[in-house]
Design a protein around this motif. Sequence first.
Motif, short mmCIF file in Angstrom:
data_model
loop_
_atom_site.label_atom_id
_atom_site.label_comp_id
_atom_site.label_asym_id
_atom_site.label_seq_id
_atom_site.Cartn_x
_atom_site.Cartn_y
_atom_site.Cartn_z
N THR A 53 33.72 71.51 54.30
CA THR A 53 32.90 72.47 55.49
C THR A 53 33.40 72.05 56.93
O THR A 53 33.53 72.68 57.72
CB THR A 53 31.32 71.86 55.10
N ASP A 54 33.62 70.80 57.18
CA ASP A 54 33.98 70.27 58.32
C ASP A 54 35.47 70.96 58.68
O ASP A 54 35.58 71.33 60.00
CB ASP A 54 34.18 68.73 58.51
N GLN A 55 36.28 70.94 57.70
CA GLN A 55 37.91 71.37 57.90
C GLN A 55 37.69 73.06 58.20
O GLN A 55 38.41 73.60 59.07
CB GLN A 55 38.54 71.23 56.75
N ILE A 56 36.90 73.97 57.34
CA ILE A 56 36.67 75.20 57.84
C ILE A 56 36.02 75.56 59.09
O ILE A 56 36.49 76.25 59.76
CB ILE A 56 36.15 75.74 56.39
N LEU B 181 27.72 79.33 61.30
CA LEU B 181 28.87 79.71 60.21
C LEU B 181 28.01 79.89 58.73
O LEU B 181 27.13 79.19 58.62
CB LEU B 181 29.68 78.18 59.99
N LYS B 182 28.30 81.08 58.17
CA LYS B 182 27.68 81.37 56.96
C LYS B 182 28.57 81.67 56.04
O LYS B 182 29.47 82.17 56.25
CB LYS B 182 26.92 82.93 57.27
N ILE B 183 27.89 81.44 54.66
CA ILE B 183 28.82 81.58 53.29
C ILE B 183 28.61 83.03 52.80
O ILE B 183 27.32 83.32 52.49
CB ILE B 183 28.41 80.78 52.53
N ALA B 184 29.52 83.75 53.04
CA ALA B 184 29.30 85.38 52.51
C ALA B 184 29.34 85.77 51.18
O ALA B 184 28.57 86.38 50.76
CB ALA B 184 30.38 85.96 53.40
N ASP B 185 29.95 84.56 50.53
CA ASP B 185 30.29 84.98 49.00
C ASP B 185 30.84 83.77 48.21
O ASP B 185 31.48 83.01 48.96
CB ASP B 185 31.16 86.30 48.81
N ILE B 186 30.70 83.66 46.90
CA ILE B 186 31.15 82.84 46.12
C ILE B 186 31.74 83.44 44.87
O ILE B 186 30.93 84.36 44.17
CB ILE B 186 30.14 81.51 45.77
N VAL B 187 33.17 83.40 44.59
CA VAL B 187 33.37 83.89 43.37
C VAL B 187 34.30 82.84 42.52
O VAL B 187 34.69 81.81 43.03
CB VAL B 187 34.27 85.12 43.69
N TYR B 188 34.64 83.18 41.32
CA TYR B 188 35.23 82.35 40.36
C TYR B 188 36.45 83.09 39.82
O TYR B 188 36.36 84.01 39.04
CB TYR B 188 34.25 81.80 39.15
N ALA B 189 37.63 82.13 39.84
CA ALA B 189 38.81 82.71 39.49
C ALA B 189 39.40 82.10 38.21
O ALA B 189 40.57 82.15 37.98
CB ALA B 189 39.90 82.63 40.60
N ASN C 141 34.53 91.20 58.30
CA ASN C 141 34.63 90.25 59.37
C ASN C 141 34.93 88.72 58.89
O ASN C 141 34.52 87.78 59.59
CB ASN C 141 33.05 90.43 60.08
N LEU C 142 35.15 88.65 57.65
CA LEU C 142 35.40 86.98 57.13
C LEU C 142 36.58 86.43 57.93
O LEU C 142 37.55 86.85 58.34
CB LEU C 142 35.99 87.28 55.71
N LYS C 143 36.17 85.09 58.55
CA LYS C 143 37.07 84.32 59.26
C LYS C 143 37.49 83.14 58.46
O LYS C 143 38.41 82.55 58.88
CB LYS C 143 36.00 83.86 60.31
N GLY C 144 36.91 83.24 57.37
CA GLY C 144 37.51 81.91 56.39
C GLY C 144 37.35 81.95 54.91
O GLY C 144 36.51 82.78 54.28
N GLU D 23 26.82 71.13 48.04
CA GLU D 23 26.73 70.41 49.26
C GLU D 23 27.14 71.22 50.49
O GLU D 23 26.65 71.26 51.69
CB GLU D 23 27.62 69.12 49.16
N GLN D 24 28.05 71.92 50.16
CA GLN D 24 28.80 72.87 51.28
C GLN D 24 27.55 73.82 51.91
O GLN D 24 27.17 74.27 53.05
CB GLN D 24 29.83 73.85 50.94
N LYS D 25 26.72 74.31 50.91
CA LYS D 25 25.54 75.31 51.17
C LYS D 25 24.64 74.66 52.14
O LYS D 25 24.55 75.10 53.43
CB LYS D 25 24.90 75.57 49.97
N SER D 26 24.14 73.45 51.90
CA SER D 26 23.18 72.82 52.67
C SER D 26 23.74 72.08 53.99
O SER D 26 23.20 72.26 54.97
CB SER D 26 22.62 71.46 51.80
N TYR D 27 25.02 71.85 53.75
CA TYR D 27 25.67 70.96 55.15
C TYR D 27 26.20 72.03 55.93
O TYR D 27 25.82 71.94 57.22
CB TYR D 27 26.94 70.14 54.73
N THR D 28 26.63 73.19 55.48
CA THR D 28 26.96 74.29 56.34
C THR D 28 25.52 74.91 57.19
O THR D 28 25.57 74.92 58.35
CB THR D 28 27.44 75.50 55.60
N ALA D 29 24.56 75.19 56.47
CA ALA D 29 23.13 75.58 57.14
C ALA D 29 22.70 74.45 58.16
O ALA D 29 22.42 74.92 59.28
CB ALA D 29 22.15 75.82 55.97
N SER D 30 22.76 73.03 57.75
CA SER D 30 22.30 72.28 58.66
C SER D 30 23.33 71.89 59.92
O SER D 30 22.52 71.43 61.05
CB SER D 30 21.93 70.88 57.93
#
Length: 343
Positions: free
Chosen positions: A156-159, A199-207, A227-230, A187-194
Motif C-alpha cells: 500500500t505504501d509503495q502504490i 486512495l481507493k481500491i477500485a477492483d480486485i480480480v484473480y488471474a 481513471n485508474l492510476k495504479g 490488510e491493504q483494504k484497511s490500511y488504505t482506508a485509514s
Amino acid sequence: MRYSRRWMSTVIATASAGALVLTGCSKKDENTSGASTASSGAVKVAFVPKVQGIPYFEAMNTGGKAAAKKLGIQWIYQGATTGDAAAQADIVKSLIQQKVDVIAVAPNDPDSLAPVLKLAKQAGIKVMTTDTDAPNSARQVFVNQATAEGIGRALTDQIAKATGGEGEYAIVSCGQTAANLNSWIAEQKSYTASKYPKLKIADIVYAGEDQAQAVTMAKSLMSAHPNLKGLVGECTTSAPGVAQAVKEAGKIGKVFTVGVGTPTSMKPFLNDGSSSASVLWDVQNLGYLTAWAGAQLAADKSFQVSNKVNASMPAVTYTADQKMLLLGEPLIITKANAGEFDY
C-alpha cells in the motif's frame, strides 16, 4: 553481506538488498544451488510448491537444496505445473505413499488440502506449511516469510508513493483461495482506508498463477476504470503481468504498478518505469528455512523463541501459540537494487 531494511513508507529501497530483518541477500557470486549429497538413508523432506517451474518457487528450491547439502538431509521438490488444488493434493498423497519423513507444502487451497495433511500425519509423517498457511490443518509449524501486516502495508505504501496517495488502484491477485494473498489484501483494504483516504481500491480480480492471464486482466481493468492510476500485482506472476500490461498499453507514467515480484522478473519493468517497486523477501532463505524446519521436526527438536539457523538467519523467531517461524520483514526492490539478486 547484510543490509538494513524497513517496510514502511520511509523505506529507502536502495539500502535494502537482503531479505527481511533476519537474512542477508543472495548475491550473484554466491553458490546456493548445490543439490543434497545425503545418502538414501537420510531424512527425506519433501517440498510441494503451489506450482513448479516459476522463478519464485525455483528460488525456494535452490535454498532448500543448499540447506539439504549443509544439514545432510534429502530434499525432494515436487509440484504441479499449474496452480491446481486437486493436483497438489494428489502429489501429497503420492509422497505419503513414498513414506517421506516430512512434507512441507504451500497450499493452493488450505481447506481442501487439510484432509490430505491429516492423512499424512496419521501415517507418521511430520507436516508443515511454508509460504502460505493452512491454519485449520494438521500442520505442526508454518514457515512464514513475513506478516500480513508487513506485506500489505508495504504494498500500500509503495502504490501510494507512486500515485501521489490519491486516485483509484486495482489489485490483480492469483489464487482466489490463497490464504496468504487474501490476508495481504485484507490488510491493504484497511490500511488504505485509514492511512490514505484519497486512495481507493477500485477492483480486485484473480488471474491464478498465470502471467498471461494477469496481463489480460490488467488491460481489462484499465479499460473498465479509465481513471485508474495504479495496479498491484499480488503475486510473483501477476506483478510482472500488470507491469507488462501497462507497457503494452502505452501507459507508462500514467498508470503505476507495484507488486510481489522476484528481482529478475521485475528488473526490465523497473528499468523502463512500468513498475515502480516490488515487495518481496529473500526467497532462497525462505527455502533454506523450510528445509531446516523440516529437519528439526524430523528429529523431534523443539523450536526456540529465537533460532539460529545459519549466519544470515541468526535469530528466526518462533511464536508458540501460532506454531509459526517468522523469517522477518519485507524488502523493497527497485531499479537501484534489482540487479543484486540471482532469482
